[in-house]
Write a protein that holds these residues in place. Structure first.
Motif, mmCIF file in Angstrom:
data_model
loop_
_atom_site.group_PDB
_atom_site.id
_atom_site.type_symbol
_atom_site.label_atom_id
_atom_site.label_comp_id
_atom_site.label_asym_id
_atom_site.label_seq_id
_atom_site.Cartn_x
_atom_site.Cartn_y
_atom_site.Cartn_z
ATOM 1 N N LEU A 153 0.826 -1.205 0.000
ATOM 2 C CA LEU A 153 0.000 0.000 0.000
ATOM 3 C C LEU A 153 0.860 1.255 0.000
ATOM 4 O O LEU A 153 0.560 2.235 -0.690
ATOM 5 C CB LEU A 153 -0.929 -0.017 1.219
ATOM 6 N N LEU A 154 1.955 1.231 0.740
ATOM 7 C CA LEU A 154 2.851 2.380 0.815
ATOM 8 C C LEU A 154 3.508 2.655 -0.532
ATOM 9 O O LEU A 154 3.637 3.819 -0.945
ATOM 10 C CB LEU A 154 3.900 2.140 1.903
ATOM 11 N N VAL A 155 3.924 1.612 -1.221
ATOM 12 C CA VAL A 155 4.511 1.788 -2.553
ATOM 13 C C VAL A 155 3.512 2.467 -3.480
ATOM 14 O O VAL A 155 3.850 3.424 -4.199
ATOM 15 C CB VAL A 155 4.953 0.431 -3.141
ATOM 16 N N GLN A 156 2.271 2.005 -3.458
ATOM 17 C CA GLN A 156 1.249 2.585 -4.341
ATOM 18 C C GLN A 156 0.966 4.041 -4.006
ATOM 19 O O GLN A 156 0.873 4.894 -4.896
ATOM 20 C CB GLN A 156 -0.050 1.790 -4.232
ATOM 21 N N ILE A 157 0.818 4.343 -2.713
ATOM 22 C CA ILE A 157 0.498 5.712 -2.317
ATOM 23 C C ILE A 157 1.662 6.644 -2.627
ATOM 24 O O ILE A 157 1.472 7.764 -3.119
ATOM 25 C CB ILE A 157 0.117 5.766 -0.829
ATOM 26 N N ALA A 158 2.884 6.176 -2.349
ATOM 27 C CA ALA A 158 4.068 6.995 -2.634
ATOM 28 C C ALA A 158 4.159 7.311 -4.128
ATOM 29 O O ALA A 158 4.404 8.460 -4.523
ATOM 30 C CB ALA A 158 5.324 6.282 -2.157
ATOM 31 N N ALA A 159 3.952 6.299 -4.959
ATOM 32 C CA ALA A 159 3.999 6.514 -6.404
ATOM 33 C C ALA A 159 2.871 7.440 -6.850
ATOM 34 O O ALA A 159 3.060 8.304 -7.715
ATOM 35 C CB ALA A 159 3.914 5.177 -7.131
ATOM 36 N N LYS A 160 1.715 7.290 -6.248
ATOM 37 C CA LYS A 160 0.562 8.137 -6.570
ATOM 38 C C LYS A 160 0.856 9.602 -6.257
ATOM 39 O O LYS A 160 0.386 10.508 -6.965
ATOM 40 C CB LYS A 160 -0.661 7.650 -5.780
ATOM 41 N N LEU A 161 1.641 9.839 -5.205
ATOM 42 C CA LEU A 161 1.986 11.199 -4.803
ATOM 43 C C LEU A 161 3.167 11.772 -5.586
ATOM 44 O O LEU A 161 3.575 12.900 -5.338
ATOM 45 C CB LEU A 161 2.294 11.229 -3.299
ATOM 46 N N GLY A 162 3.723 10.978 -6.504
ATOM 47 C CA GLY A 162 4.787 11.478 -7.365
ATOM 48 C C GLY A 162 6.192 11.155 -6.916
ATOM 49 O O GLY A 162 7.163 11.616 -7.522
ATOM 50 N N ALA A 163 6.330 10.356 -5.857
ATOM 51 C CA ALA A 163 7.665 10.001 -5.370
ATOM 52 C C ALA A 163 8.243 8.837 -6.160
ATOM 53 O O ALA A 163 7.512 8.002 -6.701
ATOM 54 C CB ALA A 163 7.603 9.636 -3.890
ATOM 55 N N SER A 164 9.558 8.784 -6.221
ATOM 56 C CA SER A 164 10.266 7.641 -6.792
ATOM 57 C C SER A 164 10.527 6.637 -5.678
ATOM 58 O O SER A 164 11.098 6.997 -4.641
ATOM 59 C CB SER A 164 11.596 8.103 -7.402
ATOM 60 N N GLU A 176 8.517 -8.762 -8.443
ATOM 61 C CA GLU A 176 7.521 -8.520 -9.484
ATOM 62 C C GLU A 176 6.296 -7.828 -8.905
ATOM 63 O O GLU A 176 5.689 -6.959 -9.545
ATOM 64 C CB GLU A 176 7.133 -9.845 -10.156
ATOM 65 N N ILE A 177 5.923 -8.204 -7.694
ATOM 66 C CA ILE A 177 4.787 -7.545 -7.035
ATOM 67 C C ILE A 177 5.080 -6.064 -6.845
ATOM 68 O O ILE A 177 4.266 -5.196 -7.177
ATOM 69 C CB ILE A 177 4.485 -8.216 -5.679
ATOM 70 N N ALA A 178 6.270 -5.757 -6.301
ATOM 71 C CA ALA A 178 6.630 -4.357 -6.037
ATOM 72 C C ALA A 178 6.688 -3.538 -7.324
ATOM 73 O O ALA A 178 6.211 -2.394 -7.374
ATOM 74 C CB ALA A 178 7.961 -4.300 -5.296
ATOM 75 N N ARG A 179 7.257 -4.119 -8.374
ATOM 76 C CA ARG A 179 7.319 -3.397 -9.652
ATOM 77 C C ARG A 179 5.918 -3.117 -10.184
ATOM 78 O O ARG A 179 5.630 -2.024 -10.685
ATOM 79 C CB ARG A 179 8.110 -4.208 -10.679
ATOM 80 N N GLY A 180 5.054 -4.119 -10.066
ATOM 81 C CA GLY A 180 3.699 -3.965 -10.567
ATOM 82 C C GLY A 180 2.897 -2.905 -9.841
ATOM 83 O O GLY A 180 1.909 -2.387 -10.382
ATOM 84 N N LEU A 181 3.310 -2.569 -8.616
ATOM 85 C CA LEU A 181 2.602 -1.578 -7.818
ATOM 86 C C LEU A 181 3.187 -0.173 -7.951
ATOM 87 O O LEU A 181 2.656 0.766 -7.367
ATOM 88 C CB LEU A 181 2.598 -2.002 -6.347
ATOM 89 N N GLY A 182 4.288 -0.056 -8.697
ATOM 90 C CA GLY A 182 4.824 1.277 -8.958
ATOM 91 C C GLY A 182 6.228 1.542 -8.477
ATOM 92 O O GLY A 182 6.724 2.667 -8.616
ATOM 93 N N ALA A 183 6.910 0.536 -7.895
ATOM 94 C CA ALA A 183 8.299 0.748 -7.475
ATOM 95 C C ALA A 183 9.185 0.954 -8.696
ATOM 96 O O ALA A 183 9.131 0.164 -9.642
ATOM 97 C CB ALA A 183 8.791 -0.432 -6.656
ATOM 98 N N ARG A 184 9.996 1.988 -8.675
ATOM 99 C CA ARG A 184 10.857 2.286 -9.823
ATOM 100 C C ARG A 184 12.106 1.415 -9.812
ATOM 101 O O ARG A 184 12.625 1.044 -10.871
ATOM 102 C CB ARG A 184 11.240 3.767 -9.813
ATOM 103 N N HIS A 185 12.608 1.088 -8.616
ATOM 104 C CA HIS A 185 13.786 0.232 -8.487
ATOM 105 C C HIS A 185 13.496 -0.795 -7.404
ATOM 106 O O HIS A 185 12.893 -0.468 -6.375
ATOM 107 C CB HIS A 185 15.029 1.043 -8.111
ATOM 108 N N VAL A 186 13.944 -2.028 -7.606
ATOM 109 C CA VAL A 186 13.705 -3.096 -6.637
ATOM 110 C C VAL A 186 15.033 -3.756 -6.302
ATOM 111 O O VAL A 186 15.828 -4.079 -7.199
ATOM 112 C CB VAL A 186 12.713 -4.146 -7.167
#
Length: 327
Positions: A153-164, A176-186
């Motif tokens: 949830l934090l990854v999604q909200i952070a990405a939604k707010l414009g953070a990398s 793969e889960i983290a990338r799919g939710l918006g993480a730029r680097h894993v």
């Protein structure tokens, strides 16, 4: 009613399925016929005695269901209304009594299952990203345990707010889960040094904030990836509590800050609670926030559910199905 109680602190075998009287709500309280209870690491801390409760105690700090009865003076909710809550112990039971001001009505289009899965972890992710360090466009955040319940949830909200987002995970499946939710680097922390990788990704600048729910295994190393005056946000300790440290470390690492927040201080009033819960539910209704339910156990399977969670095998939320679904 059936309920899971602890009589003495200990491992998961100390979770006892008991028959109890149905509780009566006092003034300002509501009784909930529980559909689902959410599992969280605070339940483990209560069970083990790390966080002490008067014993015997019904555990579980998060749930969803239908208001069954209300005490005197209750105006926030009414019988028959679907509601969800967090930070009130007693969810591992067929009926739970909760302070009425802590109950958030569940809107149409959000099931009891999803509501129970998002209250504690969702509002935690919300306050971390919105309040503890208010993320904005251009910020960079390191999120540990990014494929766990709060992490997703934090990854999604952070990405939604414009953070990398730089995410650490334990396996390629979780990557793969983290990338799919918006993480730029894993970063696969079992194979890669997250400090070296984070410095490489940020070109030695460091991150604005570290969100750490792991604790002992990652905490001190996390200071090495913060930019000057960055924030270390320690909000959990799945690997164990951190060791005491000299505050001079904060100066040495760049006049950085450290905080150990807890959800209760960020939903201290009904207004604040409803603000966070309402925004989460709106995102879910609009399809902008994905809530992943990993496993659903029966109430009697609470020991197995705790073992699954403690083994750090989770790829989302773990729930107990307590009663018939109310959707």
């Amino acid at each position: 009613m059936r309920a899971i109680r602890i009589h003495t602190p200990g491992d998961a075998s100390h979770l006892s399925l008991d028959d109890m009287d149905v509780p009566t709500p006092k003034p300002g309280e509501a009784r909930i016929r529980v559909a689902f209870a959410g599992l969280n690491f605070i339940d483990v801390y209560h069970r083990s005695g790390t966080y002490k409760l008067p014993l015997p105690a019904v555990i579980g700090s998060e749930g969803a269901g239908v208001v069954d009865a209300v005490g005197d003076g209750v105006t926030e909710v009414r019988p028959g209304q679907r509601v969800a809550w967090a930070t009130s112990v007693g969810a591992y039971a067929e009926f739970a009594v909760v302070p009425a001001w802590k109950l958030a009505p569940i809107p149409e289009g959000v099931t009891d299952e999803i509501a129970a899965a998002v209250m504690l972890q969702g509002m935690t992710a919300h306050y971390l990203a919105r309040s503890t360090y208010p993320l904005k466009e251009g910020d960079t955040a390191l999120v540990h345990a990014a494929a766990g319940g709060v992490g997703q949830l934090l990854v999604q909200i952070a990405a939604k707010l414009g953070a990398s987002v730089i995410a650490t995970v334990g396996s390629e499946e979780k990557a793969e889960i983290a990338r799919g939710l918006g993480a730029r680097h894993v970063i696969l922390y079992r194979e890669q040094d997250f400090v070296a990788q984070t410095k490489r990704v940020t070109q030695e600048r460091g991150v604005d904030v570290v969100y750490d729910s792991v604790g002992r295994d990652t905490f001190l190393k996390g200071f090495d990836v913060l930019r000057p005056r960055g924030l270390m946000c320690l909000y959990g300790a799945s690997s164990g509590p951190v060791e005491p440290f000299d505050p001079q470390l904060l100066n040495a690492k760049g006049s950085v800050f450290v905080t150990r927040p807890t959800l209760g201080h960020y939903i201290a009033t009904r207004e604040e609670l409803m603000g966070r819960a309402s925004e989460l539910f709106e995102w879910i209704q609009r399809g902008e926030l994905k809530v992943t339910v990993d496993r659903v156990f029966g109430l009697a399977e609470a020991p197995e559910a705790h073992g699954y969670m403690e083994a750090r095998r989770t790829k989302g939320k773990v729930l107990l199905e307590v009663a018939a679904r109310n959707t």
